[in-house]
Scaffold this motif. Structure first.
Motif, short mmCIF file in Angstrom:
data_model
loop_
_atom_site.label_atom_id
_atom_site.label_comp_id
_atom_site.label_asym_id
_atom_site.label_seq_id
_atom_site.Cartn_x
_atom_site.Cartn_y
_atom_site.Cartn_z
N THR A 111 0.81 -1.22 0.00
CA THR A 111 0.00 0.00 0.00
C THR A 111 0.84 1.26 0.00
O THR A 111 0.32 2.34 -0.31
CB THR A 111 -0.92 0.05 1.23
N LEU A 113 1.89 2.56 2.71
CA LEU A 113 1.41 3.27 3.88
C LEU A 113 1.97 2.64 5.15
O LEU A 113 2.18 1.42 5.20
CB LEU A 113 -0.13 3.22 3.95
N GLU A 117 -2.02 3.73 9.11
CA GLU A 117 -2.96 4.07 8.05
C GLU A 117 -3.54 2.83 7.38
O GLU A 117 -4.75 2.74 7.18
CB GLU A 117 -2.27 4.97 7.03
N HIS A 118 -2.70 1.87 6.99
CA HIS A 118 -3.28 0.69 6.33
C HIS A 118 -4.07 -0.17 7.31
O HIS A 118 -5.00 -0.88 6.91
CB HIS A 118 -2.25 -0.12 5.55
N LYS A 146 -11.99 -5.21 2.24
CA LYS A 146 -11.95 -3.80 1.85
C LYS A 146 -12.47 -2.88 2.95
O LYS A 146 -12.25 -1.67 2.89
CB LYS A 146 -12.74 -3.59 0.56
N GLN A 149 -9.09 -2.86 5.19
CA GLN A 149 -8.02 -2.10 4.55
C GLN A 149 -8.56 -1.49 3.27
O GLN A 149 -8.54 -2.12 2.22
CB GLN A 149 -6.82 -3.00 4.26
N TYR A 151 -7.64 1.20 1.37
CA TYR A 151 -6.84 1.99 0.43
C TYR A 151 -6.42 1.16 -0.78
O TYR A 151 -6.19 -0.05 -0.67
CB TYR A 151 -5.57 2.52 1.12
N THR A 153 -3.83 -0.33 -3.56
CA THR A 153 -2.41 -0.66 -3.48
C THR A 153 -1.63 0.18 -4.49
O THR A 153 -2.19 0.74 -5.44
CB THR A 153 -2.17 -2.14 -3.78
N ASP A 333 -5.22 6.44 11.43
CA ASP A 333 -6.60 6.54 10.99
C ASP A 333 -7.55 6.23 12.15
O ASP A 333 -7.24 5.38 13.00
CB ASP A 333 -6.87 5.56 9.85
#
Length: 386
Positions: A111, A113, A117-118, A146, A149, A151, A153, A333
């Protein structure tokens, strides 16, 4: 000088814990740097030492780190010879990120990240929605990938920008949720043997004007967990023979990039320690990087006890202290906040926290990883160019 017997132990200061180089030299920065050099929109070169290339292949070796390669020049002469090329010829390593464990590292790689965040902050982490421990490697209990996670890739974004993108790995990984949320995008090419993976990766690398190819080797990690890093099985499973230049046609063979190292350590059994269990609702993470989830209202007491019992051997932080220290990245996050333990314990000394009753398989492992120490954090970015 020896500490007087009457003096209370002094916990390790959190200021002494090494923090991964998020944003400038961590695994999460590798693919964003490579695709920035391929002019994929939205990315910048976070690792300034790397020279841009139109074709990039990353060969990720699970469970092999900087210090293991330094310590085993006879078993890995080719990889050892590449150490001066690491990180753009500076001879310096990258850092894995915290915790230095497979699910977290692969998500950071794919990702681009950091864990905050991920949202895969450990081997197991509590799902705030259900209160259950979520195994993020085996994806149990089932959780919508989803949602966990969300975001895209780096592979997906690069593929959308016209970069010829592929993952070459063992066929068993193609449909796993971890692959879907961390490594999907472009083509997945399943090959059983390491040699076949290298050959296919080299072919795919040469097939496009702009190429991003990822290939993965998990066998070193598996042998290390089962037998330990001092075993003949682990030493004999080095991937040195897979990467030499003679194996790959132009433009270049894949540069080996381990995702985290392995260690062998003595143990403290959480399931047999009444002090550590007091006030704890769930024990997550793994032996050298524990997420501790307290019974409501017991967070402060659990933090105090864990510091008193383990504070000379582990960096023991509250959730907010670990976040403020940057262990999981510069930002967290909202959906990830509750996945991090009320208490986070990262090993400093050669010791792990097992749970022999609730984690019998993990407790039996000979080799472990996860913490912030240099031997667990430092990973080489070895480079071959042509």
């Amino acid at each position: 000088m020896a500490q007087p017997a009457w003096q209370d132990p002094v916990p390790l200061s959190l200021d002494t814990a090494p923090v991964p180089e998020y944003g400038s030299g961590s695994l999460a920065d590798l693919l964003p740097t490579l695709v920035a050099g391929q002019e994929v929109p939205g990315f910048t070169a976070a690792i300034p030492e790397l020279t841009p290339a139109d074709r990039n292949c990353v060969f990720l070796i699970d469970g092999l780190g900087w210090e293991q390669i330094i310590a085993h020049p006879d078993e890995a002469p080719f990889l050892h010879s590449l150490l001066p090329t690491s990180r753009g010829g500076t001879g310096r390593p990258l850092t894995a990120g915290f915790p230095s464990t497979t699910a977290t590292s692969l998500a950071s790689v794919g990702t681009g990240l950091p864990p905050g965040e991920h949202g895969l902050p450990g081997y197991t982490a509590r799902n705030p929605e259900t209160g259950e421990l979520m195994n993020q490697l085996r994806w149990k209990p089932w959780t919508a990938p989803k949602v966990w996670q969300p975001y895209p890739t780096v592979f997906q974004l690069a593929d959308a920008a016209g970069v010829r993108t592929a993952q070459v790995s063992a066929p068993t990984f193609e449909q796993t949720p971890l692959t879907k949320v961390a490594l999907s995008g472009g083509s997945f090419l399943g090959r059983l043997s390491g040699e076949d993976r290298m050959d296919v990766a080299a072919q795919r690398l040469a097939a496009g004007d702009r190429s991003l190819v990822y290939t993965y080797y998990s066998e070193v990690d598996g042998k290390g967990h089962r037998f330990g890093t001092d075993s003949d099985a682990w030493r004999g499973h080095h991937v040195d023979a897979l990467a030499p230049p003679r194996r790959a046609p132009p433009p270049a063979p894949p540069p080996p990039t381990p995702d985290h190292p392995l260690l062998d350590h003595p143990r403290i059994d959480f399931d047999e320690d009444w002090e550590l269990r007091a006030g704890v609702a769930l024990l997550g993470g793994e032996g050298r990087a524990r997420h501790v989830y307290a019974v409501p209202g017991a967070q402060a007491d659990v933090l105090t006890v864990w510091r008193e019992v383990l504070g000379e051997q582990f960096w023991v932080a509250s959730r907010d202290e670990a976040i403020a220290a940057g262990w999981f990245g510069p930002t967290i996050d909202e959906r990830v906040y509750g996945r991090i333990g009320d208490v986070v314990a990262a090993a400093h000394d050669d010791v792990i926290i097992t749970a022999s009753v609730n984690e019998p398989h993990e407790s039996a492992m000979a080799g472990v990883h996860g913490s912030l120490t240099p031997v667990e954090q430092l990973v080489p970015l070895l480079e071959v160019r042509s």
